[in-house]
Design a protein around this motif. Structure first.
Motif, PDB file in Angstrom:
ATOM      1  N   GLU A 169      71.962  87.929  91.354  1.00  0.00           N
ATOM      2  CA  GLU A 169      70.598  87.407  91.270  1.00  0.00           C
ATOM      3  C   GLU A 169      70.513  86.004  91.865  1.00  0.00           C
ATOM      4  O   GLU A 169      69.508  85.658  92.507  1.00  0.00           O
ATOM      5  CB  GLU A 169      70.115  87.402  89.824  1.00  0.00           C
ATOM      6  N   ALA A 210      65.749  91.778  94.127  1.00  0.00           N
ATOM      7  CA  ALA A 210      65.572  90.899  95.278  1.00  0.00           C
ATOM      8  C   ALA A 210      64.132  90.930  95.762  1.00  0.00           C
ATOM      9  O   ALA A 210      63.567  89.889  96.144  1.00  0.00           O
ATOM     10  CB  ALA A 210      66.525  91.325  96.397  1.00  0.00           C
ATOM     11  N   HIS A 239      76.846  88.277  97.689  1.00  0.00           N
ATOM     12  CA  HIS A 239      76.092  88.557  96.464  1.00  0.00           C
ATOM     13  C   HIS A 239      76.842  88.072  95.227  1.00  0.00           C
ATOM     14  O   HIS A 239      76.839  88.729  94.184  1.00  0.00           O
ATOM     15  CB  HIS A 239      75.789  90.058  96.336  1.00  0.00           C
ATOM     16  N   ASP A 264      70.253  86.507  95.538  1.00  0.00           N
ATOM     17  CA  ASP A 264      68.925  86.998  95.917  1.00  0.00           C
ATOM     18  C   ASP A 264      67.866  85.909  95.752  1.00  0.00           C
ATOM     19  O   ASP A 264      66.913  85.839  96.547  1.00  0.00           O
ATOM     20  CB  ASP A 264      68.555  88.218  95.066  1.00  0.00           C
TER      21      ASP A 264
END
Length: 1009
Positions: free
Chosen positions: A178, A113, A223, A181
């Motif tokens: 990902e 992140a 997330h 992030d």
């Protein structure tokens, strides 16, 4: 080199002729076509990959080198074949090809992140450490474009690594992490741009003083974001120096600027929608609030579903300290939400809302919202977390995969179930990711066309360790996954309850008593201790019934929990099961007929009346397995059964008991059919009236047999149905409004015939009204009510036909003439019935109404409204005598019949709804207004019956308690949670009905004038 058709087919091409033309393109003239086609076989859609390559080469000649390099070609062409949107991005930004120069690792490695945040902040000219833009920062259209290019550059690298992973299921959580992030980094960059743009309206020192935190919700907060999804956010701001209004205005400006940077129209297309609708008060609430304002809202006004949404809340951008304070503030609220009043209803509404949002045409293609889809997994996991996370902090995970693992480790989900649930969820998410990658558009639908399904199958062919190269293979695997998810949903919720209540092996989860009761309470059981005792009784022991119910109860408990009163439903199910014991048909029905079992469970938890009837007639549950068995028996069939029993020369007590057992049985059949939606409201009224008619005729036979055994028969006897009974539109447990008629065989025996008929009439009421054995709380007795006879209760109970003729000729009042509109023979002498009706028809259909008579009817109606409405009852809520309800409609219909039946034969009916239809067809009242009257009458009738069916109590008032209102609403066909909708519909419909009534009943002269 010429490529054969066989080679193209082997590589996966669909449009062979187009592929050959593309390979002959000048851009590919001097290359090894065999090698290129071999590399293109790595792509899920070789046709798309080849087209994208030809389009890309003029903008980036290096693309050809990547497409032919043994190390780079598989990953590069896999990307081109998976995403037309990313191929177009490479055409716009050919410099990003450098990201694809290294082969993707087989094991997914995500970027941190911090790395993503720094990359996007540097791109927009902001400080990676503070996120504060310098004076010379890029902003406006240029800033938006730079941010979006930087985001898509990072997305390109992620997609390259995702598509190259050897195990997409294993990579999925890291991909979702990902993506979340990366979205957070984009929001951070957008905030920097927004701060720079705000300098046009606000002072720099004010901007620097305001602290703004962006809270990620939903999948971003958890997330586990998709490639393309709305990013749900909540904004919270704080300032040490600014006054409240200025701070609020500035925070709002910054929030709007974030959305503008992310998703406004521009040269580089927008990324995704920034959705702030989960904020307090939704779209109507302030775009940003202070921490204190958030806390005050959640303490006083927030609905239970908002706390379930906050389970995913995570600070993702802006001021980290303020974001952490927000997380700390909401955490205890989230984990105590399962104790809130209305929690169960809130969760159930959320589930229904998900299903209701599915368009019918999309249902069969839904990966997310459909049965066995992603929402089923997420809902199951979140509810378990909210139930058990209150006292067990180990299950307080945001992401679904981590939550499944935590729930399994803590013992709330079995290991095998957790593994299957996790794998199913990952597979569905990978399908969703591959579908969204194609055009980078938000979608959760399986491709409709076989060609699209085949491409998707190739895109996920290695995710389950098997080759899924065909559309049929993919659909089979998807279907298996959906069925497994639905099965696991039931097993995970309910199986542990059984294991904790029975002497089963420890292979599955065994909940502690406290955990089991918490789970039952969250599912809607008010008395979880009692529920556990019922489960123990149903599943304990080694008998066949217990073994089968251990197998079926996970499903049955779910259906019972969907009812208004799960506690009563489970108790009723236990009693029914104990009554039927090892009955083969009962166990077979539960096992083999899911429709019948579901009907049974929902009726038991929604209807006290039917449950009581089933308790004394449990074998009747077998009807639920067949719509044909639920069809009401007609009058002739009922009378045939009763008369055959009477021919056995039974004693009067035994005979009347059999008659009443048959009547009670048929009320149960009708109510079961009604609850199952097999028959409509009009059929219910006719069936109940036929049932009563057969019972009265049977009771009359018993009474007459007893009387004539000691005294010779002196005359004929007739029972005439009146009121709603005569109209064949009664409800459950309605009284039988009747009149008694007699005629002596010999005029000289008139006095004796009168006395004999009086004894028969009295005996008839006594036989039908005596208590049943065994008795039940809502015993459907048939009360005989002769109050509509001439002179009412002060007149003789029985009259001769000649007495009726003389009375109606000389002394009858208009209300008595009105009452005759519903007179119809019910039981007794057919010859006397014909003569009585020949006398009645001219009185009710052929009289000319004078003004004095009309005024008298109006006066009586006004008196009924003033005197008969119970003290304290609200006129708007009374179903029978209230404004615009049954009484208003029926009185208006009967006035029209008295006035116009002479000229309009269609009005000569004893039933209200056919009379309304005839009124409309004759143009006596406009059709639209008749429809309003019909709606009000039908809804009031349905609610009145529903009140008895659901509560076991006779009531003429719209329910006041939520539970009773909800139960009645469901009985009336409303969706779960729509009790208030039914109440509003009733009040609105009867208000309009009253307006029509007043216009045509009390204002008759003005209308005709």
């Amino acid at each position: 080199m010429q490529i054969s058709t066989r080679q193209l087919i082997s590589a996966g091409f669909d449009d062979l002729e187009r592929a050959k033309r593309f390979l002959a393109d000048k851009e590919l003239a001097d290359i090894d076509h065999r090698a290129l086609v071999g590399h293109l076989a790595h792509a899920a859609d070789p046709d798309q990959a080849l087209l994208a390559l030809i389009r890309l080469i003029p903008h980036a000649p290096a693309a050809l080198e990547l497409a032919l390099g043994p190390r780079t070609a598989p990953g590069f062409l896999r990307l081109l074949g998976a995403s037309d949107a990313l191929a177009n991005f490479l055409i716009r930004e050919p410099s990003c090809l450098e990201i694809l120069q290294e082969p993707a690792p087989e094991r997914m490695h995500g970027r941190s992140a911090q790395e993503l945040r720094a990359e996007l902040l540097i791109a927009v000219g902001a400080d990676p450490a503070s996120g504060i833009p310098p004076v010379a920062a890029i902003f406006g259209e240029d800033g938006h474009r730079v941010l979006r290019v930087a985001y898509r550059r990072a997305l390109l690298g992620l997609a390259h690594r995702d598509l190259g992973a050897a195990d997409a299921l294993a990579a999925m959580p890291e991909v979702g992490r990902e993506l979340a992030d990366l979205a957070a980094a984009a929001l951070e960059g957008a905030l920097a741009i927004s701060r720079a743009e705000a300098r046009h309206r606000f002072e720099a020192e004010d901007i620097a003083d305001l602290r703004l935190a962006v809270i990620g919700m939903g999948k971003c907060g958890a997330h586990e974001l998709n490639y393309v999804s709305d990013v749900d956010v909540i904004y919270v701001h704080s300032s040490d120096r600014l006054d409240e209004d200025l701070a609020h205005s500035l925070a709002r400006e910054l929030a709007i600027g974030i959305s503008r940077a992310i998703d406004s129209a521009g040269i580089e297309p927008g990324l995704w929608e920034v959705d702030a609708n989960l904020r307090p008060e939704g779209k109507d609430g302030a775009l940003s609030r202070t921490l204190e304002s958030h806390a005050a809202y959640y303490a006083r006004w927030a609905a239970s579903w908002e706390f379930q949404a906050l389970l995913k809340a995570r600070a993702i951008a802006g001021d980290a300290q303020l974001g952490a304070a927000y997380e700390a503030m909401v955490e205890p609220l989230v984990w105590s939400s399962s104790e809130r009043e209305g929690f169960v209803e809130s969760v159930q509404r959320m589930r229904r809302r998900v299903t209701a949002n599915i368009k019918p045409a999309e249902l069969a293609y839904q990966l997310k919202l459909g049965p066995g889809g992603l929402r089923d997994v997420e809902f199951t996991v979140q509810l378990l977390q909210l139930v058990h996370g209150r006292v067990d902090e180990t299950v307080r995970a945001r992401s679904t995969t981590k939550a499944i693992a935590a729930l399994s480790l803590a013992g709330y989900i079995g290991r095998d179930d957790a593994e299957k649930f996790d794998r199913s969820y990952r597979f569905l998410r990978v399908l969703e990711h591959r579908i969204q990658l194609v055009n980078l558009r938000r979608t959760h639908l399986m491709p409709h066309k076989e060609s699209g399904q085949r491409v998707l199958a190739r895109a996920v062919r290695s995710t389950l360790g098997v080759e899924l190269s065909t559309a049929a293979g993919l659909l089979d695997r998807w279907g298996d996954t959906r069925r497994l998810v639905r099965l696991l949903h039931e097993r995970i919720f309910y199986r542990p309850l059984l294991n904790s209540a029975s002497n089963l092996s420890a292979d599955e989860v065994r909940l502690s008593p406290e955990a089991a009761q918490s789970r039952l309470r969250a599912l809607g059981y008010v008395d979880p201790k009692a529920a556990m005792r019922h489960i123990e009784a149903l599943t304990g022991g080694m008998r066949r019934r217990a073994a089968l119910q251990r197998q079926l109860l996970p499903v049955l408990l779910g259906w019972i929990a969907e009812g208004v009163d799960p506690d009563a439903g489970l108790l009723g199910f236990r009693r029914l099961s104990e009554s039927l014991g090892e009955s083969h048909w009962y166990l077979g029905m539960l096992r083999d007929s899911s429709a019948a079992a579901e009907r049974l469970c929902k009726i038991l938890s929604n209807s006290r009346f039917i449950t009581d009837l089933l308790e004394v007639s449990p074998e009747s549950a077998a009807w639920l397995g067949s719509n044909k068995s639920l069809q009401p028996l007609g009058y002739e069939a009922l009378w045939g059964e009763i008369s055959s029993k009477l021919k056995r020369n039974l004693g009067s007590d035994q005979a009347i008991r059999l008659i009443r057992v048959i009547r009670r049985r048929e009320i149960l059949r009708i109510s079961l059919a009604d609850g199952a939606g097999v028959i409509d409201q009009d059929t219910v009224g006719r069936a109940l009236a036929d049932n009563d008619r057969a019972a009265v005729r049977g009771a009359l036979e018993v009474a007459q047999s007893t009387e004539y055994a000691s005294t010779p028969q002196l005359g004929e006897f007739l029972v005439v149905a009146m009121g709603r009974q005569g109209g064949h539109e009664i409800g459950y447990c309605s009284d039988a409004d009747v009149m008694f008629v007699q005629r002596a065989f010999d005029e000289a025996d008139q006095q004796g015939a009168q006395e004999q008929s009086l004894r028969i009439a009295t005996a008839l009421g006594s036989l039908l009204g005596r208590p049943m054995v065994p008795a039940i709380q809502a015993e459907p007795r048939l009360e005989i009510d002769a109050a509509l006879r001439p002179e009412g209760k002060s007149g003789p109970l029985v009259r001769s036909l000649a007495s009726y003729e003389e009375y109606y000729r000389r002394w009858s009042q208009i209300w008595e003439q009105q009452a005759l509109l519903r007179a119809t023979p019910m039981a007794g002498s057919e010859k006397l019935a014909d003569d009585f009706m020949a006398m009645v028809d001219p009185l009710r259909y052929e009289q000319v109404m004078g003004e004095e008579q009309i005024r008298e009817i109006r006066r009586i109606k006004a008196r009924v409204e003033a005197e008969r409405l119970p003290r304290g009852a609200e006129p708007e809520r009374h179903l029978k005598l209230g404004r615009g309800s049954l009484s208003d409609v029926e009185w208006l219909v009967q006035l029209m019949q008295l006035q116009h039946a002479k000229d309009h034969p269609a009005l000569r009916t004893t039933s209200t709804r056919p009379a309304l239809k005839a009124i409309a067809e004759a143009g006596l009242i406009p059709a639209a207004e008749v429809a309003l009257l019909d709606d009000a009458w039908s809804l009031a009738t349905r609610i009145r019956s529903g009140g008895l069916i659901c509560t076991g109590r006779v009531s003429d008032v719209l329910p006041n308690s939520w539970r009773d209102m909800e139960a009645v609403a469901r009985w009336c066909g409303y969706a779960p949670g729509e009790a208030s909708v039914m109440e509003d519909d009733y009040l609105k419909t009867t208000r309009r009905s009253r307006q029509v009534f007043e216009r045509h009943f009390y204002g008759f002269e003005e209308r005709t004038a």
